[in-house]
Design a protein around this motif. Sequence first.
Motif, PDB file in Angstrom:
ATOM      1  N   LYS A 137       0.601  -0.564   0.030  1.00  0.00           N
ATOM      2  CA  LYS A 137       0.050   0.004  -0.068  1.00  0.00           C
ATOM      3  C   LYS A 137       0.522   1.062  -0.034  1.00  0.00           C
ATOM      4  O   LYS A 137       0.608   1.880  -0.576  1.00  0.00           O
ATOM      5  N   PRO A 138       1.860   1.401   0.853  1.00  0.00           N
ATOM      6  CA  PRO A 138       2.705   2.873   0.421  1.00  0.00           C
ATOM      7  C   PRO A 138       3.226   2.905  -1.020  1.00  0.00           C
ATOM      8  O   PRO A 138       3.643   3.795  -0.910  1.00  0.00           O
ATOM      9  N   VAL A 139       3.441   1.394  -1.710  1.00  0.00           N
ATOM     10  CA  VAL A 139       4.073   1.822  -2.732  1.00  0.00           C
ATOM     11  C   VAL A 139       3.435   1.874  -4.250  1.00  0.00           C
ATOM     12  O   VAL A 139       3.635   2.802  -4.883  1.00  0.00           O
ATOM     13  N   MET A 140       2.355   0.930  -3.684  1.00  0.00           N
ATOM     14  CA  MET A 140       1.454   1.120  -5.570  1.00  0.00           C
ATOM     15  C   MET A 140       0.859   2.439  -4.945  1.00  0.00           C
ATOM     16  O   MET A 140      -0.142   2.353  -4.659  1.00  0.00           O
ATOM     17  N   PRO A 141       0.296   3.140  -6.818  1.00  0.00           N
ATOM     18  CA  PRO A 141      -0.173   4.158  -6.775  1.00  0.00           C
ATOM     19  C   PRO A 141      -1.585   3.515  -6.737  1.00  0.00           C
ATOM     20  O   PRO A 141      -2.175   1.979  -6.883  1.00  0.00           O
ATOM     21  N   GLU A 142      -3.198   3.922  -5.728  1.00  0.00           N
ATOM     22  CA  GLU A 142      -4.228   3.629  -5.609  1.00  0.00           C
ATOM     23  C   GLU A 142      -4.667   3.695  -6.974  1.00  0.00           C
ATOM     24  O   GLU A 142      -5.548   2.410  -6.860  1.00  0.00           O
ATOM     25  N   TYR A 143      -4.512   4.398  -8.082  1.00  0.00           N
ATOM     26  CA  TYR A 143      -5.810   4.058  -9.247  1.00  0.00           C
ATOM     27  C   TYR A 143      -5.443   2.500  -9.964  1.00  0.00           C
ATOM     28  O   TYR A 143      -5.899   2.402 -10.523  1.00  0.00           O
ATOM     29  N   LEU A 144      -4.055   2.272  -9.268  1.00  0.00           N
ATOM     30  CA  LEU A 144      -3.688   0.470 -10.309  1.00  0.00           C
ATOM     31  C   LEU A 144      -4.554  -0.679  -9.313  1.00  0.00           C
ATOM     32  O   LEU A 144      -4.632  -1.094 -10.139  1.00  0.00           O
ATOM     33  N   ILE A 145      -4.723  -0.363  -8.000  1.00  0.00           N
ATOM     34  CA  ILE A 145      -5.062  -2.154  -7.619  1.00  0.00           C
ATOM     35  C   ILE A 145      -7.149  -1.022  -7.205  1.00  0.00           C
ATOM     36  O   ILE A 145      -7.570  -0.774  -7.198  1.00  0.00           O
ATOM     37  N   ASP A 146      -7.315  -2.699  -8.072  1.00  0.00           N
ATOM     38  CA  ASP A 146      -8.999  -2.795  -7.649  1.00  0.00           C
ATOM     39  C   ASP A 146      -8.967  -3.968  -6.636  1.00  0.00           C
ATOM     40  O   ASP A 146      -7.827  -5.035  -6.595  1.00  0.00           O
ATOM     41  N   GLU A 147     -10.468  -4.051  -6.356  1.00  0.00           N
ATOM     42  CA  GLU A 147     -10.460  -5.996  -6.403  1.00  0.00           C
ATOM     43  C   GLU A 147      -9.979  -6.616  -7.052  1.00  0.00           C
ATOM     44  O   GLU A 147      -9.729  -7.915  -6.881  1.00  0.00           O
TER      45      GLU A 147
END
Length: 398
Positions: free
Chosen positions: A220-230
Amino acid sequence: MSGNFIFSSESVTEGHPDKVADQISDAVLDAILKEDPMGRVACEVLVSTGLAVVAGEISTKTYVDIPKIARETIKEIGYTRAKFGFDGDTCAVLTAIDEQSGDIAQGVDNAIEVRDSESEDEIAKTGAGDQGMMFGYATNETKEFMPMPIALSHSLARQLTKVRKDGTLKYLRPDGKTQVSLRYENRKAVHADTIVVSTQHSPDVSLNQIREDMIELVIKPVMPEYLIDEKTRIFVNPTGRFVKGGPAADSGLTGRKIIVDTYGGWVPHGGGAFSGKDPTKVDRSGAYMTRYAAKNIVASGLADECQIQVAYAIGVAEPVSLNVNTFGTGKLSDEKISEILREHFDFRPAAIIRDLDLRRPQYKALAAYGHMGRIDLPALPGWEKTDRAEELKKAAGI
């Protein structure tokens, strides 16, 4: 690559066996360059259970304590206890060092261009230390000017090491790997399809705890939020257990992570490793120079991405070929950009060494987490600077 696709790149932590070997090789190189900037070094290392073998060809006016350097490097990485399967204080360190071949040295010291003359031009006199081709690349996709899959994989690996070394997760041990698979649409990353984090750990921690910590404190501290979903698949220690690691679990060898060292497989690789080689070896200096040129081309706005190939013949100063590919993103033709590049960059080995300041100790810090895109380092490597961008922009008239 065009259209829609998924692309994966991996990184490894500094405790991975191959990276242990790379760091020892470059630590030896740094120690020699500190006292003898003109030293010739080709140092390779093998690590296995309780053993480090340092071999190669070294010609220098100074003396360095190679076993001491190897042990200090191993301990700095974190292999300080026998229960980890590898310990810098107790492992055996064997050395097998010879001088550089005189046949190679004469080609480096007296390039074919001036071999039959009395020229004192040091730039012209220095020939390439080997034949081969090298690739450099840059893209404006990330702040590092690197492909996003490898940039994120390196960031995950650095974060994994950070939470180990700062004591946040005391059960972690030095070995580890990361991998990021991104879905691209029209060559733009839009979704993280799969994230893999594998980390060595003590035997008294559960897989559920490791997974929870890796997601919260590493991913979570590294990956951009917009790239991750369920739909993003996250694999943490997918074998279920990773207690035995490092050289005790798998032998390591210098130069076996060349894709990790460069662009994560996004572009071709010439096949030559970097670590343990002084800058007269164009495997190293040529790759750095092509990165420098490609990054400045992209930073100048001449192209959104740029790949450069250069090739050398041993004992010859001038490269035998130079190729530019901007993948259709260039503001000018690739041929025109290549002309500008030849006018403003000198790809002869001695010029590269001079322009990028390659005869100083700086290489051990690059032997893990990649040689390119290292904006995380306190001192930016010469090939990561964009100090020629305005010059190129002016030359192109844009």
